[in-house]
Design a protein around this motif. Structure first.
Motif, mmCIF file in Angstrom:
data_model
loop_
_atom_site.group_PDB
_atom_site.id
_atom_site.type_symbol
_atom_site.label_atom_id
_atom_site.label_comp_id
_atom_site.label_asym_id
_atom_site.label_seq_id
_atom_site.Cartn_x
_atom_site.Cartn_y
_atom_site.Cartn_z
ATOM 1 N N VAL B 299 0.855 -1.178 0.000
ATOM 2 C CA VAL B 299 0.000 0.000 0.000
ATOM 3 C C VAL B 299 0.892 1.229 0.000
ATOM 4 O O VAL B 299 1.818 1.313 0.782
ATOM 5 C CB VAL B 299 -0.851 0.046 1.280
ATOM 6 N N TYR B 371 8.473 -6.377 5.181
ATOM 7 C CA TYR B 371 8.033 -7.224 6.291
ATOM 8 C C TYR B 371 6.515 -7.443 6.325
ATOM 9 O O TYR B 371 6.071 -8.589 6.512
ATOM 10 C CB TYR B 371 8.522 -6.650 7.627
ATOM 11 N N LEU B 373 4.534 -7.562 3.883
ATOM 12 C CA LEU B 373 4.254 -8.509 2.806
ATOM 13 C C LEU B 373 4.635 -9.936 3.207
ATOM 14 O O LEU B 373 3.897 -10.888 2.964
ATOM 15 C CB LEU B 373 5.039 -8.075 1.565
ATOM 16 N N PHE B 374 5.800 -10.075 3.850
ATOM 17 C CA PHE B 374 6.240 -11.407 4.295
ATOM 18 C C PHE B 374 5.210 -12.020 5.242
ATOM 19 O O PHE B 374 4.778 -13.160 5.065
ATOM 20 C CB PHE B 374 7.585 -11.319 5.033
ATOM 21 N N LEU B 375 4.817 -11.246 6.265
ATOM 22 C CA LEU B 375 3.871 -11.773 7.257
ATOM 23 C C LEU B 375 2.553 -12.156 6.593
ATOM 24 O O LEU B 375 1.992 -13.218 6.867
ATOM 25 C CB LEU B 375 3.607 -10.736 8.340
ATOM 26 N N ASP B 376 2.083 -11.306 5.701
ATOM 27 C CA ASP B 376 0.804 -11.565 5.052
ATOM 28 C C ASP B 376 0.892 -12.831 4.194
ATOM 29 O O ASP B 376 -0.002 -13.674 4.209
ATOM 30 C CB ASP B 376 0.404 -10.357 4.213
ATOM 31 N N ALA B 377 2.017 -12.968 3.470
ATOM 32 C CA ALA B 377 2.165 -14.140 2.602
ATOM 33 C C ALA B 377 2.209 -15.422 3.428
ATOM 34 O O ALA B 377 1.819 -16.485 2.960
ATOM 35 C CB ALA B 377 3.425 -14.001 1.757
ATOM 36 N N LEU B 378 2.694 -15.327 4.666
ATOM 37 C CA LEU B 378 2.757 -16.508 5.536
ATOM 38 C C LEU B 378 1.512 -16.638 6.400
ATOM 39 O O LEU B 378 1.466 -17.450 7.321
ATOM 40 C CB LEU B 378 3.991 -16.417 6.441
ATOM 41 N N ASN B 379 0.505 -15.790 6.123
ATOM 42 C CA ASN B 379 -0.736 -15.800 6.906
ATOM 43 C C ASN B 379 -0.516 -15.529 8.383
ATOM 44 O O ASN B 379 -1.161 -16.121 9.240
ATOM 45 C CB ASN B 379 -1.464 -17.133 6.751
ATOM 46 N N LEU B 380 0.422 -14.643 8.683
ATOM 47 C CA LEU B 380 0.709 -14.349 10.085
ATOM 48 C C LEU B 380 0.146 -13.004 10.509
ATOM 49 O O LEU B 380 0.527 -12.447 11.523
ATOM 50 C CB LEU B 380 2.224 -14.391 10.331
ATOM 51 N N LYS B 382 -1.594 -8.908 9.639
ATOM 52 C CA LYS B 382 -1.296 -7.664 8.924
ATOM 53 C C LYS B 382 -0.655 -6.687 9.901
ATOM 54 O O LYS B 382 -1.205 -6.445 10.968
ATOM 55 C CB LYS B 382 -2.604 -7.045 8.449
ATOM 56 N N ILE B 383 0.484 -6.150 9.518
ATOM 57 C CA ILE B 383 1.066 -5.116 10.364
ATOM 58 C C ILE B 383 1.480 -3.937 9.486
ATOM 59 O O ILE B 383 1.492 -4.034 8.264
ATOM 60 C CB ILE B 383 2.293 -5.606 11.159
ATOM 61 N N SER B 384 1.807 -2.845 10.132
ATOM 62 C CA SER B 384 2.334 -1.688 9.438
ATOM 63 C C SER B 384 3.719 -1.401 9.981
ATOM 64 O O SER B 384 3.923 -1.449 11.187
ATOM 65 C CB SER B 384 1.470 -0.455 9.699
ATOM 66 N N VAL B 385 4.654 -1.151 9.106
ATOM 67 C CA VAL B 385 5.968 -0.718 9.560
ATOM 68 C C VAL B 385 6.140 0.710 9.060
ATOM 69 O O VAL B 385 6.071 0.960 7.862
ATOM 70 C CB VAL B 385 7.078 -1.623 9.013
#
Lengths: 160, 653, 178
Positions: B299, B371, B373-380, B382-385
């Motif tokens: 985003v 990061y 994107l990584f978490l989302d792809a692993l279904n872990l 949604k976060i914002s950095v």
């Protein structure tokens, strides 16, 4: 008061928009106001997404700012306010990801990468300390590039 | 007809790019001079047709040809001609066309100015650039054709996004793209060296000016983008750590590391495989930026209209081109060895530290950006950095780096003497401490420790850069050395600006009625009047604000709130009062009725130094690029590549 | 010399992540309320401002929907017919949360387009919507009989979403109950 009639259509449009600039209800205490401004910069606007609620024009951002102001007036701490938002909107809403099992790698990365870099640095330095220094530098190097960094030092250096 | 002509030109350019790639790479592989002789003419032809295509699209904008879908989407009959030209690259398709033109321009530059390089090597470089051209031309023709027609043609266009209607935006994308694409030259040099299977000082000397040139443009492009965001978005910030900004910073950081490691490779024949890897990385990060901006995987505030098929195409292209280069790297790099050495205290070790820290910074920005994107792809989840992370992560490697710059630039090659360094730098160090500690505290008031450290670092870098510029030198400085001093001085200027403005800026939001005034940081702002104004394609409310200091009127400024007639969203036009040592900003918020408005008033001390510093850096790069030795290398023409991978013998000055 | 393969390995990993990322929506934010009790609220009703609609009313011992809507929201206009048809078929009781809206406009909207809601609560200042983690109308929550949030859909409700996401869950909730 030039051409005020020109404003009318614009004002109608502008009035429908809640701006990012909130002058309605500031804190009297400048420290508290500063705390508030810091806090709203850490909260992400979910509608426009890549803005903090401090910079966003979205109505939701205005609602959240008002909510944060009212909680601050009630003496709620920053962490409690952020927790309040996280339980409603999820971790996505804060720009400082909460430390947890999924973010430990992110937060450890600065020191981790620095350590890896430091390790690589030491290894290369060690490996190269024994290498040859006999090659000549290209002719266009400047005088200071001489072996000992200064022309007079280079004279007595015994290199070459 | 003109748009069809443009499309036809693009197809011809694609065919010529294919000729360029094949004759360059295959010709060099079989060492057939007649094939390789075709490469340069193919480059020239490709440039001509890319320019024709670009001109055709520009014509479509100037002539208001709304039957072209891209024009209809990004222009309007009321849009001034100046912005219609800028609108050519104001959207996805047109900006790709600009990218293609810029790549053709770099290619023709390489073909023209590389006469001193061996024929085979040049052919390989141009061949690799041909492959990159093929990728972008195919991408444009098949997924993002700017010449697609819209039937039936609309009567008028949807207009260019109002926030893009700004002079800085005319120049920001071209500069940025020249920088991005310029790293494809360094990449092509790296791949050609790996295909040859050897790399020496001469290679580094050929590569350096090209890399520096790309870096200069990228520096200016990023800087202009930051400046634009500062005054156009009206929030008073100059860097937001948005994924798109990070996407431009990443190749810049890698490119900066590359410039420094190239110095070691040129002087000592060291760090060869590392330099290759950095050249590949800088270019890959440019491609990655393109992917991130155009695929919609992250985003961002200024992402282009996205489409997964486009993302898939760039991803495939990235995988093939960079994958092939890295495979070649894994094969060739182990053989790129050198027995040269250096002592722990030497120019080489400082440049190594520079590279380590810049790469750590690159890695951290990349990790922070990807990061979520990584978490989302692993279904872990949604976060914002965001800024709180990046501010910290960037400072950790960059703060030590800023202290090392001052010493590193004076350390001798091979083995430096601590004593000599100390003698040379003690006054600079002392002055940085003596001035750096009180400077922020006395001039601007109480500050956290980090601000003081930042000011010391800034002064230290500036003063250390000036040490060699003292008058009455026995030996004149080379341009390379002068450029280094300039660029590093710019780093110091930048640090000073960034440190002071981030600590001492003042911002306040107030509700003001005509006649009201606000005082911040010793300045009084008086709101005197509001009235309507009409622009070519917008209507606006303008306020008149007087700025007073010590009972004296110093200026009157006019912030606006604009509504563009086609894309009716309101745009805040911040008014800025510039002085060398501070900016004052007034932006209009909401109308509160009865001519009273909410307004944001900001005081930004030393913020101009941020952009001034980057201009110094770019200027330093320009001076260094014109150093005699690059021209000398040109005259030495076709000397065979030294096979021992190190510098040829030659008298030291 | 395996270390020279590390960069290629990183590239492969990145490309794999990007590939997965291409098929996801980065702007979709899942609700942390799933499988948690619905937030408490007490709000005036749209049609009868003196009457109250509260979270207790949503605990009906059977699944219900809570639909967040407003007349200024384009997506709400798009999904309204679907909501009306769900209500007409009696598939599930739907409650409305009218979010930051003009009361007259909202009443007029229901009059003109049909009223699929059992009752509509008026959240004029958006305070309750914050508790529900609402960020973009329309949003539709599925609650079970105990008033626990089971699913949330963001964006207009269409037949495909309804058949694929809502109906199976509603059936499962009803089966689990009997």
């Amino acid at each position: 008061m030039r051409a005020l009639w020109l404003l009318l259509p614009i004002l109608v449009l502008l009035a429908t928009e809640a701006g990012a600039i909130d002058a309605r209800d500031p804190f009297d205490d400048p420290d508290k106001q500063a705390r508030y401004e810091r806090l709203i910069r850490e909260v992400r606007c979910l509608v426009c997404q890549n803005e903090s609620i401090a910079d966003s024009n979205a109505p939701l951002a205005a609602d959240l700012r008002r909510e944060i102001r009212s909680q601050m007036r009630d003496g709620v701490s920053d962490d409690e306010i952020l927790d309040f938002l996280i339980t409603r909107y999820g971790d996505f809403v804060v720009y400082r990801p909460p430390l947890g099992p999924h973010t430990i790698l992110l937060w450890a990365a600065p020191l981790l990468l620095l350590a890896i870099g430091g390790f690589a640095f030491v290894r290369v330095i060690r490996a190269r300390a024994g290498g040859t220094l006999d090659d000549e530098l290209p002719p266009d190097s400047r005088p200071e590039d001489g072996v000992l960094g200064d022309t007079q030092d280079a004279k007595g250096s015994g290199q070459q | 007809m003109v748009p069809e002509l443009g499309q036809f030109a693009l197809i011809l350019a694609l065919m010529l790019a294919t000729v360029q790639a094949v004759t360059g790479l295959w010709g060099a592989h079989v060492n057939r001079g007649r094939l390789m002789a075709l490469t340069a003419p193919a480059v020239a032809g490709q440039f001509v047709f890319a320019a024709v295509a670009f001109a055709a699209l520009t014509w479509a904008f100037l002539a208001h040809d709304f039957s072209v879908a891209y024009v209809a989407g990004h222009s309007n009959s009321e849009l001034p001609a100046f912005y219609r030209v800028g609108a050519v690259w104001g959207g996805h398709e047109g900006s790709l066309l600009l990218w293609i033109l810029v790549l053709a321009l770099w290619s023709i530059g390489v073909a023209r100015f590389s006469r001193q390089m061996p024929e085979r090597f040049t052919a390989r470089v141009l061949g690799v650039l041909g492959i990159v051209s093929i990728g972008f031309l195919t991408f444009t023709l098949f997924t993002s054709n700017p010449f697609d027609r819209l039937i039936p043609a609309p009567l008028d266009g949807q207009d260019l996004n109002p926030i893009l209607q700004d002079p800085a935006l005319m120049f920001h994308p071209p500069l940025l793209y020249i920088g991005y694409v310029g790293f494809s030259v360094a990449f092509a040099f790296a791949v050609a060296a790996m295909l040859e299977g050897r790399l020496d000082s001469a290679w580094a000397r050929w590569t350096r000016p090209w890399t520096t040139a790309a870096w200069i443009f990228l520096t200016l492009g990023i800087s202009l983008g930051s400046w634009w965001a500062y005054y156009e978005l009206g929030w008073g910030g100059w860097w937001f750590w948005d994924p798109v900004e990070n996407a431009s910073l990443l190749p810049w950081l890698a490119g900066t590391a590359l410039i420094h490691s190239l110095a070691v490779t040129e002087k000592r024949g060291l760090f060869k495989s590392w330099t290759l890897l950095l050249a590949i990385t800088a270019f890959s990060l440019s491609l990655l930026g393109t992917f991130l901006v155009r695929s919609g995987v992250l985003v961002s505030v200024h992402a282009f209209a996205t489409d997964p098929s486009r993302g898939l195409f760039i991803l495939a292209f990235l995988g093939i081109v960079v994958g092939a280069a890295l495979a070649l790297y894994a094969w060739r790099a182990p053989a790129m060895v050198s027995d040269a050495g250096f002592k722990p205290l030497s120019r080489e070790s400082f440049l190594l530290a520079n590279n380590v820290l810049l790469v750590v910074a690159t890695g951290l920005i990349l990790l922070g950006t990807l990061y979520p994107l990584f978490l989302d792809a692993l279904n872990l989840g949604k976060i914002s950095v965001g800024p709180p992370y990046f501010d910290m992560a960037f400072l950790i490697p960059m703060l030590p780096l800023s202290f090392l710059i001052g010493i590193g630039m004076h350390a001798a090659w091979k083995r430096a003497s601590g004593q000599t360094l100390w003698r040379k730098l003690r006054w600079a160090a002392l002055a940085a401490l003596v001035v750096g500690v009180p400077l922020p505290l006395v001039v601007y008031g109480p500050a956290p420790m980090l601000t003081v450290v930042g000011c010391i670092a800034a002064l230290w870098v500036m003063l250390a850069s000036l040490v060699d510029l003292r008058p009455g030198r026995a030996v004149p400085l080379t341009r390379g050395h002068l450029g280094q001093a300039f660029a590093h001085f710019g780093v110091g200027v930048f640090i000073l600006g960034a440190t002071v403005v981030s600590t001492y800026d003042v911002e306040t939001d107030r509700a003001l009625a005509p006649g009201d005034s606000v005082e911040i940081a010793g300045y009084e702002f008086r709101y005197t009047d509001t009235y309507g104004v009409q622009g070519p394609n917008f209507d606006a409310v303008e306020t008149e604000v007087e700025v007073w200091r010590d009972g004296r009127l110093i200026d009157t400024i006019y912030p606006q709130k604009r509504v563009y007639r086609v894309q009716t969203q309101p745009i805040t036009q911040t008014a800025i009062q510039h002085r060398w040592n501070r900016d004052l900003l007034v932006s209009m918020g909401d109308p509160l009725g009865d001519q009273s408005w909410s307004m944001r008033i900001q005081y930004k001390p030393l913020i101009g130094l941020i952009w001034l510093g980057t201009v110094f850096m770019a200027f330093g790069g320009l001076i260094a690029m014109t150093d005699r030795r690059y021209r000398m290398a040109r005259r030495e023409a076709t000397a065979p590549l030294a096979s021992d991978g190190r510098a040829r013998a030659g008298g030291q000055a | 010399m395996w270390r020279f393969l590390v960069p290629a390995g990183i590239l492969v990993a990145l490309i794999a992540f990007f590939f997965v990322g291409l098929f996801r929506d980065p702007s979709y934010v899942p609700s942390p309320l799933i499988n948690r009790p619905a937030p408490e609220f007490q709000l005036p009703q749209l049609q009868a401002p003196s009457a109250v609609l509260g979270s207790a009313d949503l605990r009906r011992g059977e699944p219900v929907l809570l639909n967040v809507w407003a007349t200024w929201c384009v997506g709400c206009r798009e999904e309204h017919a679907k909501l009306v048809s769900i209500a007409e078929q009696g598939l599930i009781p739907i409650y409305g949360l009218n979010w930051k809206d003009d009361r007259d406009a909202a009443l007029h909207w229901l009059e003109r387009l049909g009223d699929p809601y059992v009752a509509t609560a008026v959240d004029a200042d958006g305070r309750v919507a914050i508790d529900w983690g609402v960020y973009g109308a329309p949003e539709t929550f599925l609650l079970d009989g105990d008033g626990t949030v089971r699913y949330k859909h963001i964006g207009p409700l269409d037949t495909q979403t309804w058949e694929r996401e809502f109906m199976p869950r509603i059936r499962a909730l009803r089966d689990g109950r009997t």
